[in-house]
Motif scaffolding. Structure first.
Motif, short mmCIF file in Angstrom:
data_model
loop_
_atom_site.label_atom_id
_atom_site.label_comp_id
_atom_site.label_asym_id
_atom_site.label_seq_id
_atom_site.Cartn_x
_atom_site.Cartn_y
_atom_site.Cartn_z
N GLU A 91 0.83 -1.21 0.00
CA GLU A 91 0.00 0.00 0.00
C GLU A 91 0.86 1.26 0.00
O GLU A 91 0.57 2.23 -0.70
N ARG A 92 1.94 1.26 0.81
CA ARG A 92 2.85 2.43 0.82
C ARG A 92 3.50 2.60 -0.54
O ARG A 92 3.62 3.73 -1.05
N ILE A 93 3.92 1.51 -1.15
CA ILE A 93 4.54 1.58 -2.49
C ILE A 93 3.54 2.14 -3.49
O ILE A 93 3.88 2.99 -4.33
N LYS A 94 2.29 1.69 -3.41
CA LYS A 94 1.30 2.09 -4.42
C LYS A 94 1.02 3.59 -4.40
O LYS A 94 0.68 4.17 -5.44
N THR A 95 1.17 4.23 -3.25
CA THR A 95 0.94 5.68 -3.22
C THR A 95 1.98 6.41 -4.06
O THR A 95 1.64 7.34 -4.81
#
Ligand code: GRF
Length: 196
Positions: A164-168
Motif C-alpha cells: 500500500e505504501r509503495i502504491k501511493t
C-alpha cells in the motif's frame, strides 16, 4: 492504452490525470485478461472502451498473444501501459509494441522481480523499497528503467502494508512518467531511457 488484471488504482490515477487537457495523454482503451475486475469497472465509468481476452478461451498462449496484439493494435496506441497486468505479453506483442510498452512493478528493480515483490522485500529485511516503471522486454521485469520511486520499509510491515505504501508513490510516478513520455517522446539507448 492500459492493460489491467485487478483493482486498477494505477489506471484510475491515469484516468483522473487525463481529465486535464494539459496532461496531453488520454486512455484510448482498457484491456484485461479476466472479467469482473474493478479495473474494467473504473474504465467503464469513465466511458473508456474495454475488452477482455482470457487465456482460457484460446487454444494456447501464442493464440492469446496474437489476439491481444491484434486487439491492442486496433486502438493504434502511442504507448501501452501494463498497470497490474498479471500476464506476460508474448513474442508477437513485443514485436509489435517493442519500445512502446511499459510496466509498473512494486519493487526497486533489479531487486525483487516476479509476482511477490512486496513479500520478498519484507522477507529479505530491506529498509528501502519502492516502485519501478520499465520498458517491457522479453525477460521478466528486466527491461530498461524509465523511473523509480522509493519508500521506507518499516520493521512491522507485512507485504500488504508495504505494498500500500509503495502504491501511493507508484501512482504518482506512473502519472508523471506516462504524461511526460506522451508529451515529450522518448528514446532508448541500451539500458537508458531518455524522455524528451
Ligand atoms: C501495482 O502495485 C503493480 O505494480 C502490481 O500490482 C499492483 C496493481 O495495483 N503489479 P492496481 O491494480 O493498479 O491497483
Amino acid at each position: 492504452m492500459v492493460l489491467v488484471s485487478g483493482s486498477g488504482t494505477n489506471l484510475q490515477a491515469l484516468l483522473d490525470a487525463s481529465g486535464d487537457p494539459a496532461y496531453g495523454a488520454r486512455v484510448v482503451a482498457v484491456g484485461a485478461d479476466r472479467d469482473g475486475i474493478e479495473g474494467l469497472a473504473r474504465a467503464e465509468r469513465h466511458g473508456v472502451p474495454v475488452f477482455t481476452l482470457r487465456v482460457a478461451d484460446r487454444s494456447d498462449r501464442t493464440a492469446w498473444d496474437a489476439a491481444l496484439t491484434t486487439r491492442v493494435a486496433s486502438y493504434d496506441p502511442d504507448l501501452v501501459v501494463l498497470a497490474g497486468f498479471l500476464k506476460l505479453t508474448g513474442a508477437q506483442f513485443l514485436a509489435r509494441f517493442d519500445g512502446r510498452t511499459v510496466n509498473t512493478h512494486p519493487a526497486l528493480l533489479p531487486a525483487f522481480p516476479g509476482m511477490q515483490a512486496p513479500a520478498d522485500a519484507v522477507a529479505h529485511g530491506v529498509r528501502v523499497s519502492g516502485a519501478t516503471l520499465f520498458v517491457v522486454d522479453a525477460g521478466v521485469d528486466t527491461g530498461p528503467i524509465v523511473a523509480q520511486a522509493a519508500v521506507p520499509v518499516h520493521l512491522d510491515d507485512d507485504a500488504a502494508t508495504l505494498h500500500e505504501r509503495i502504491k501511493t508513490v507508484e501512482r504518482t510516478m506512473l502519472v508523471e512518467s506516462v504524461g511526460r513520455m506522451v508529451r515529450e517522446g522518448w528514446s532508448i539507448e541500451g539500458r537508458k531511457v531518455r524522455i524528451g
